[in-house]
Design a protein around this motif. Structure first.
Motif, mmCIF file in Angstrom:
data_model
loop_
_atom_site.group_PDB
_atom_site.id
_atom_site.type_symbol
_atom_site.label_atom_id
_atom_site.label_comp_id
_atom_site.label_asym_id
_atom_site.label_seq_id
_atom_site.Cartn_x
_atom_site.Cartn_y
_atom_site.Cartn_z
ATOM 1 N N LEU A 152 40.807 43.778 34.756
ATOM 2 C CA LEU A 152 40.031 45.011 34.776
ATOM 3 C C LEU A 152 40.787 46.103 35.524
ATOM 4 N N ILE A 153 41.310 45.749 36.693
ATOM 5 C CA ILE A 153 42.045 46.740 37.495
ATOM 6 C C ILE A 153 43.216 47.299 36.687
ATOM 7 N N ASN A 154 43.975 46.418 36.046
ATOM 8 C CA ASN A 154 45.129 46.880 35.268
ATOM 9 C C ASN A 154 44.714 47.771 34.105
ATOM 10 N N GLN A 155 43.654 47.390 33.416
ATOM 11 C CA GLN A 155 43.219 48.189 32.262
ATOM 12 C C GLN A 155 42.752 49.581 32.665
ATOM 13 N N VAL A 156 42.017 49.683 33.765
ATOM 14 C CA VAL A 156 41.544 51.023 34.141
ATOM 15 C C VAL A 156 42.692 51.853 34.727
ATOM 16 N N GLU A 157 43.615 51.182 35.431
ATOM 17 C CA GLU A 157 44.741 51.937 35.997
ATOM 18 C C GLU A 157 45.621 52.519 34.889
ATOM 19 N N ALA A 158 45.685 51.835 33.764
ATOM 20 C CA ALA A 158 46.473 52.350 32.637
ATOM 21 C C ALA A 158 45.900 53.680 32.145
ATOM 22 N N LYS A 159 44.661 53.957 32.466
ATOM 23 C CA LYS A 159 44.030 55.218 32.076
ATOM 24 C C LYS A 159 43.941 56.198 33.251
ATOM 25 N N GLY A 160 44.658 55.911 34.313
ATOM 26 C CA GLY A 160 44.665 56.811 35.466
ATOM 27 C C GLY A 160 43.408 56.700 36.314
ATOM 28 N N LEU A 161 42.668 55.608 36.126
ATOM 29 C CA LEU A 161 41.451 55.413 36.918
ATOM 30 C C LEU A 161 41.643 54.249 37.889
ATOM 31 N N PHE A 162 40.695 54.123 38.810
ATOM 32 C CA PHE A 162 40.901 53.229 39.953
ATOM 33 C C PHE A 162 39.628 52.450 40.216
ATOM 34 N N TYR A 163 39.751 51.115 40.279
ATOM 35 C CA TYR A 163 38.643 50.255 40.708
ATOM 36 C C TYR A 163 39.074 49.613 42.024
ATOM 37 N N PRO A 164 38.563 50.124 43.153
ATOM 38 C CA PRO A 164 39.121 49.713 44.449
ATOM 39 C C PRO A 164 38.898 48.263 44.904
ATOM 40 N N PRO A 165 37.736 47.614 44.662
ATOM 41 C CA PRO A 165 37.572 46.286 45.285
ATOM 42 C C PRO A 165 38.663 45.300 44.852
ATOM 43 N N ASP A 166 39.358 44.733 45.824
ATOM 44 C CA ASP A 166 40.531 43.901 45.542
ATOM 45 C C ASP A 166 40.547 42.642 46.392
ATOM 46 N N PRO A 167 39.590 41.736 46.141
ATOM 47 C CA PRO A 167 39.613 40.474 46.899
ATOM 48 C C PRO A 167 40.958 39.778 46.721
ATOM 49 N N SER A 168 41.363 39.030 47.731
ATOM 50 C CA SER A 168 42.690 38.389 47.686
ATOM 51 C C SER A 168 42.825 37.461 46.486
ATOM 52 N N SER A 169 41.705 36.973 45.979
ATOM 53 C CA SER A 169 41.721 36.066 44.831
ATOM 54 C C SER A 169 41.725 36.804 43.500
ATOM 55 N N MET A 170 41.944 38.117 43.518
ATOM 56 C CA MET A 170 41.700 38.932 42.316
ATOM 57 C C MET A 170 42.514 38.544 41.081
ATOM 58 N N LYS A 171 43.624 37.856 41.287
ATOM 59 C CA LYS A 171 44.412 37.424 40.126
ATOM 60 C C LYS A 171 43.616 36.487 39.235
ATOM 61 N N ILE A 172 42.720 35.701 39.834
ATOM 62 C CA ILE A 172 41.939 34.762 39.020
ATOM 63 C C ILE A 172 40.434 34.949 39.142
ATOM 64 N N SER A 173 39.981 35.662 40.182
ATOM 65 C CA SER A 173 38.533 35.780 40.382
ATOM 66 C C SER A 173 37.921 36.586 39.241
ATOM 67 N N THR A 174 36.620 36.365 38.992
ATOM 68 C CA THR A 174 35.940 37.111 37.938
ATOM 69 C C THR A 174 35.032 38.176 38.543
ATOM 70 N N ILE A 175 34.732 39.193 37.741
ATOM 71 C CA ILE A 175 33.846 40.256 38.197
ATOM 72 C C ILE A 175 32.444 39.703 38.485
ATOM 73 N N GLY A 176 31.992 38.761 37.677
ATOM 74 C CA GLY A 176 30.686 38.148 37.933
ATOM 75 C C GLY A 176 30.640 37.512 39.307
ATOM 76 N N GLY A 177 31.690 36.772 39.635
ATOM 77 C CA GLY A 177 31.768 36.167 40.967
ATOM 78 C C GLY A 177 31.834 37.234 42.048
ATOM 79 N N ASN A 178 32.629 38.269 41.821
ATOM 80 C CA ASN A 178 32.746 39.365 42.805
ATOM 81 C C ASN A 178 31.395 40.012 43.076
#
Lengths: 470, 470
Positions: free
Chosen positions: A118-144
């Motif tokens: 999600l972070i990568n997809q929105v950043e490709a459009k110049g937008l920013f999703y700040p929450p970045d838990p250390s597990s973000m490479k595998i964690s899911t938004i539902g879990g977050n």
């Protein structure tokens, strides 16, 4: 074991391929990232839509079967371990990023979407999703969302809760409700969006979320400040905030953590100092350099032995990645790694760091401490061995003393990991009997059969309070 | 009338001077700022502490007497009108700013503190409390929290909810609970801080709050963009946000509102244009001028006939004050002023403004529209006369059509004013039967005797839906 009739009905709803109850698949989902918690579910079910979730929940309600929703199982408080059996709900089919709305600055996702995707997809459009838990490479938004996850950027940008605008939720009676909207302002009824955020699956099952995005900051700058004195580092943190600078990141690592992380990441982190602050600022270039200069000055005034700016974006990324790898690095030391996240007001960071070290000495436990110092959110971590019962007892006592101290300083037992089952016995220390009682009233009102992730947040017994050692 | 025994016990708790039940004092607190709602309370009680509130609540619970907490009564949805009698709780003794904590950037207040007093006190220390409802000169923080108030700065800085960090609340059973803390991160249990924020006194009585502060922005700049075309103004709003600029303020006033406001404020507002945008940006000087330039360009591209920068701080303040006075100015026109706050996603602002005008024509009602365009939060307002039943019927139908349209566009029936009693019959349109049912379960769980501001949020009957006219 699943009741035969119940299993047949489940299969009718979700399809045979989405209801697994082989020993192998049950074993895979019998634990999460929390040491000491393991329990077999009766089945693992992967719904394809909110309607299927609704039908599954109705069946579970009828047959009184517990439901444990699970993302990638990175939970550190036993929150996604099926400790009372029942079914583990997986979101492998409900993992899509449904829409990025550039006019309203929102993204709408299914719970199984991976945070970093999600972070990568929105950043490709110049937008920013700040929450970045250390597990973000595998964690899911539902879990977050279920855990209200934090991360390294929480200080300036807040936590997951601050970005959840709308939810679709399946309640324990099978009702599907929608909360909020693509709305900056909405006061139509109780704030269910935030009540469900962080409720750890105990009130309902999340099936869709709309998240707020913000414009991507123009630039970013990173530096390391090195200290021979833990408290000097902690004092720098307080002084930066009191100086009315809110950096994007303000992370703390003590020497034991530094050594382990450097051994793991091999990026040339200093291991001969007592503590390091990893400091970042983002925003317009001028503002960033002004803030970085001011912060470097404060660090030097507070006896930093050296302040080093990252020279390239790669170097900065390496530093951030090293920090995020702290848990993985520590986990290599011994069979069992226990990581906590006691949190205090920012002004109390120095006292808390000192107290953690004293508590470590008292209970003869080696505690590595790192974490989001700017938030007052520390992760004291112990590498141990669950098979060594005598040591485990001391570790538990040390953590109980840490929780007690955090609360004494106006803090809390968990800043971003959640209560789960592991910290449930301590929750009353923070909320009091009346607070727990009011929460239980809400739990019972929305989940009268107690099928929603049972045993989490609410403990059978509250742990006896210990005497704080400092 | 108060039961004699109950009254005696009340006096024992709160003191004779703090329990008023003369006709005069009951009359004073029989209404708030909402037209069409008036009802005498049985008594007006002014507690001096949370413990007194707890004792009062216990008495009310025992004698089944409704309690309506009230700040300054600026509520616009009948939320603070004692429509079922009982006692009105005043916070004139609990109105202190208890602490400004410069290390943790927080302020701790009692519910009766006036919003503007708080804002002025923290600004004197270089700190900033952004929520600025138009009533802030007299509104109280307790009222702001109970209603989750917004304001002109909501677009960039969020609403009251985003600044509430900790609450002390007296529950319906008399229990006093504390939620949250001076903590940037806290996931210990359900998010009661946000559940109670915006709950309009229906779940408990707020007795203390800790609010988040941020550093004061360095500079601020203000401009007016004038339009001969409503939709061009609305399009400018969408384009600014989509251009990834988040201004501090982005307010909209249509021509009818402009005329009335200018007649009231006499500051030289243009009255020969169809619409005006009031745009502000704050932050570091360079950034502010860059953003203002970009926004001026967008407005011109979207057919603004003129874009004028405020030349002095006084001129800017005059413009803001004029905007804030819109309700007062409109209220001078006719005996009854009905102001709504339907809210839509920002991208739908142009459609909503057009729909409001069409609805006004359909029902032959003159609607003045102004509001927080950047948030999608509009305040369509009608000056009318409650004694003219035929016209009032048309006004009600027009507002029902506006709510329906807002929901159709993904919006809500109230962005910042609350549901109260006035909008309760429409709430199900937004939340659905299942949503209302879940909210009611929580209300009943925390307030089983139904004494907490009864009749608010939950309606006896949902209004029948109308056919949208456009």
């Amino acid at each position: 074991m699943l009741n035969k009739e119940f299993k047949e009905k489940l299969i009718l709803v979700a399809g045979k391929q989405n209801v697994e109850d082989s020993n192998a698949s049950r074993l895979v989902y019998s634990y999460d990232a929390t040491p000491g918690f393991q329990s077999l579910p009766d089945a693992v079910v992967s719904p394809r839509s909110a309607n299927e979730v609704s039908e599954i929940v109705k069946l579970c309600s009828e047959y009184k079967v517990p439901i444990v929703p699970r993302g990638s199982g990175t939970n550190l408080a036993g929150g996604t371990c099926p400790t009372q059996g029942g079914i583990v709900l997986l979101f492998k089919h409900m993992n899509k990023i449904l829409e990025i709305d550039e006019e309203n600055l929102t993204v709408t996702v299914q719970p199984g979407a991976v945070t970093l995707d999600l972070i990568n997809q929105v950043e490709a459009k110049g937008l920013f999703y700040p929450p970045d838990p250390s597990s973000m490479k595998i964690s899911t938004i539902g879990g977050n969302i279920n855990e209200n996850s934090g991360g390294l950027r929480g200080l300036k940008y807040g936590v997951t809760r601050d970005y959840v605008m709308a939810l679709e939720i399946v309640l324990a009676n099978g009702d599907i409700i929608r909360t909020g909207g693509k709305l900056a302002k909405d006061v139509a009824g109780y704030d269910f969006t935030r009540l469900f955020t962080g409720s750890e699956g105990t009130l309902g099952i999340l099936t869709e979320a709309t998240l707020k995005l913000i414009p991507m900051p123009e630039t970013k700058s990173t530096m390391l400040a090195l200290y021979q004195d833990l408290e000097a580092a902690a004092r720098s943190v307080s002084k930066i905030i009191a100086g009315k600078i809110i950096p994007a990141t303000l992370e703390f690592l003590d020497q034991p953590t530094l050594k382990v992380v450097e051994d793991f990441a091999k990026i040339g982190l200093p291991t001969d100092v007592k503590a390091v602050l990893l400091i970042e600022q983002d925003g317009p270039a001028d503002l960033v350099s002004k803030d970085m200069l001011k912060m470097a000055e404060i660090c030097k005034q507070e006896d930093a032995v050296s302040v080093q700016l990252a020279k390239t974006a790669e170097e900065a990324e390496a530093l951030r990645t090293a920090r995020r790898s702290a848990l993985s690095a520590l986990a290599r030391l011994k069979p069992t790694t226990i990581l906590e996240d006691a949190t205090v007001p920012r002004s109390e960071i120095a006292k808390m760091v000192t107290a953690i070290n004293e508590i470590g000495e008292t209970y003869n436990v080696q505690i590595c401490t790192f974490g989001h110092a700017g938030d007052g959110n520390l992760h004291p971590t112990v590498a141990t061995d669950a098979r060594n019962h005598e040591e485990m007892e001391r570790v538990e006592q040390a953590f109980a003393a840490i929780f007690e101290k955090a609360i004494e300083l106006g803090g809390t037992i968990t800043g971003e990991h959640g209560v789960g089952e592991m910290k449930a016995p301590y929750l009353e220390w923070k909320l009091g009997t009346a607070g727990i009682h009011a929460m239980k009233a809400i739990k019972d009102a929305l989940d009268p059969n107690g099928i929603m992730n049972p045993g989490k947040i609410f403990a059978k017994d509250t742990r006896k309070r210990v005497v704080v050692t400092s």
